[in-house]
Design an enzyme around this catalytic site. Sequence first.
Site, mmCIF file in Angstrom:
data_model
loop_
_atom_site.group_PDB
_atom_site.id
_atom_site.type_symbol
_atom_site.label_atom_id
_atom_site.label_comp_id
_atom_site.label_asym_id
_atom_site.label_seq_id
_atom_site.Cartn_x
_atom_site.Cartn_y
_atom_site.Cartn_z
ATOM 1 N N LYS A 1 38.275 -10.050 51.788
ATOM 2 C CA LYS A 1 37.277 -11.072 52.116
ATOM 3 C C LYS A 1 35.979 -10.416 52.576
ATOM 4 O O LYS A 1 35.958 -9.265 52.966
ATOM 5 C CB LYS A 1 37.795 -12.018 53.198
ATOM 6 N N ASP B 1 47.540 -11.275 62.664
ATOM 7 C CA ASP B 1 46.263 -10.778 63.163
ATOM 8 C C ASP B 1 46.401 -10.529 64.656
ATOM 9 O O ASP B 1 47.375 -10.982 65.279
ATOM 10 C CB ASP B 1 45.144 -11.790 62.877
ATOM 11 N N HIS C 1 41.780 -4.875 70.221
ATOM 12 C CA HIS C 1 41.228 -5.199 68.899
ATOM 13 C C HIS C 1 40.911 -3.923 68.121
ATOM 14 O O HIS C 1 41.077 -3.877 66.902
ATOM 15 C CB HIS C 1 39.975 -6.058 69.052
#
EC number: 2.7.6.1
Length: 316
Positions: A197, A223, A135
């Site tokens: 966002k 993603d 990540h």
Amino acid sequence: MAEYTDSNLKVFTLSSNPDLADEITKKIGVPMGKSSVQRFSDGEIQINIEESIRGCDIYVVQSTSSPANEHIMELLIMIDALKRASAKTINVVLPYYGYARQDRKARSREPITAKLVANLLETAGATRIITLDLHATQIQGFFDIPVDQLVGVPILANYFEQKNFEDVVIVSPDHGGVVRARKMADRLKAPIAIIDKRRPKPNMSEVMNIVGNIEGKTAIIIDDIIDTAGTMTLAANAMIENGAKAVYACSTHPVLSGPAIDRIQNSQIEELVVTNSIPLPEEKKISKIKQLSVAPLIAKAIVHVHEQRSVSRLFD
């Protein structure tokens, strides 16, 4: 793949992803290492290694996915067992690195749990980590042992290449994913767009606006992790509202917790493409989800590491 001739390479699996591990051993051409994982009546984990591994290079396949704490504990106990059984090297294959999203102090008095997990694996006795799409890439620096990070973009991009879409745009669901979106866009020779966002609190996202031209195009949102699917589905709705012709989505790690499946089923997403870094139980195998295998990639990486060849060559 033909039978692998070096008997010092052994692959073991634990409970999180045995099907992927089985596929990896078949690709390499080695038998699965003999071991068992059992529970005592109070829930404590007992692991037995049922063959000699003295002087061998061991590769343990375990995604630290849900239930993450159980799977991490299994892995730590397995590493300790391998070390005490005189394994030459203990290479931990983590298709999905749990706790990777806790990689920094976002607020005061927060732990950095991704670093804690790295410490635990090293202290237990791991000598190398092979993982897929961390990540946060800086997690590699949390270890003082070699870390080989594999990349899922080529697998996902190859799937969409075969669809021969016209007028494609690759969409990053946030500013942090722009590098990943750019890599996919380069492979598909497509422009990128970015969702701007804000996230009021964890697992809740609010789409603000879209940076880039998506009107009349087939949008592919990419993603690394899809968890509750809030970001993905809101992004897909925003794409359609702003004139996209169709919306597809892809992600390496299908965590898919809580309301994720319902959200995807009822969203504007035509198809969600994921890998098998985390296994999907039957109730999550809906028609909108396509799962691709990372076994060939991981098998090649294991062989390259074992033969001391370049791993980065796999992505050229």
